[in-house]
Motif scaffolding. Structure first.
Motif, PDB file in Angstrom:
ATOM      1  N   ARG A   6     -13.111 -17.032   4.558  1.00 54.85           N
ATOM      2  CA  ARG A   6     -12.056 -16.378   5.668  1.00 54.85           C
ATOM      3  C   ARG A   6     -12.291 -17.322   6.833  1.00 54.85           C
ATOM      4  NH1 ARG A   6     -14.311 -10.990   8.103  1.00 54.85           N
ATOM      5  NH2 ARG A   6     -15.223 -12.306   9.882  1.00 54.85           N
ATOM      6  N   ARG A   7     -11.066 -17.575   7.617  1.00 56.24           N
ATOM      7  CA  ARG A   7     -11.192 -18.418   8.527  1.00 56.24           C
ATOM      8  C   ARG A   7     -11.729 -18.091   9.781  1.00 56.24           C
ATOM      9  NH1 ARG A   7      -5.310 -21.715   8.580  1.00 56.24           N
ATOM     10  NH2 ARG A   7      -5.705 -22.811   6.823  1.00 56.24           N
ATOM     11  N   GLN A   8     -12.463 -18.851  10.489  1.00 56.23           N
ATOM     12  CA  GLN A   8     -13.040 -18.300  11.549  1.00 56.23           C
ATOM     13  C   GLN A   8     -12.364 -18.470  13.017  1.00 56.23           C
ATOM     14  OE1 GLN A   8     -16.881 -20.410  12.168  1.00 56.23           O
ATOM     15  NE2 GLN A   8     -18.039 -19.176  10.478  1.00 56.23           N
ATOM     16  N   GLN A   9     -12.255 -17.655  13.753  1.00 54.89           N
ATOM     17  CA  GLN A   9     -11.242 -17.604  14.942  1.00 54.89           C
ATOM     18  C   GLN A   9     -11.726 -18.990  15.913  1.00 54.89           C
ATOM     19  OE1 GLN A   9     -10.858 -14.182  17.235  1.00 54.89           O
ATOM     20  NE2 GLN A   9      -9.257 -15.061  18.405  1.00 54.89           N
ATOM     21  N   HIS A  11     -11.716 -20.770  19.222  1.00 55.36           N
ATOM     22  CA  HIS A  11     -11.591 -20.397  20.703  1.00 55.36           C
ATOM     23  C   HIS A  11     -11.271 -21.963  21.474  1.00 55.36           C
ATOM     24  CE1 HIS A  11     -12.188 -16.382  20.472  1.00 55.36           C
ATOM     25  NE2 HIS A  11     -13.327 -16.518  19.867  1.00 55.36           N
TER      26      HIS A  11
END
Length: 103
Positions: A6-9, A11
């Motif tokens: 799962r791609r991490q968000q 910032h």
């Protein structure tokens, strides 16, 4: 076979919210500016020999600017997320090293 992660968000620095101390400082400056304008309106209303409509406008500024200043100072930060839900879905139990709590 490749694992699908799962791609991490990510910032970016440009999307970061200002710190709480910066936000409070901004609110204080805005409040003090508005209250300074109010004081100026009040002093001018009593000292400047102006026509009645101008004096009434200055009195109106002196009366209503405190309300505007307080509402602006107590307004929530722009774009601030709600802090009501502080639970983390990934932490659904007490960590193992803290099992002594409640036992």
């Amino acid at each position: 076979m490749r694992k699908w992660h799962r791609r991490q968000q990510v910032h970016q620095v440009t999307s970061a919210q200002p710190s709480l101390s910066e936000d409070i400082g901004r609110r204080e400056r805005n409040y003090l500016i508005k209250m300074g304008i109010r004081l100026l309106c009040l002093v001018l209303a009593f000292t400047v020999p102006a026509p009645l409509p101008v004096r009434l406008l200055l009195f109106a500024g002196a009366i209503f600017l405190p309300y505007v200043a307080v509402i602006g100072a107590n307004a929530p930060r722009r774009g601030a997320e709600s802090t009501f839900d502080i639970t983390d879905d990934s932490q659904n139990e007490i960590p193992r090293h803290r099992r002594e709590i409640g036992s």
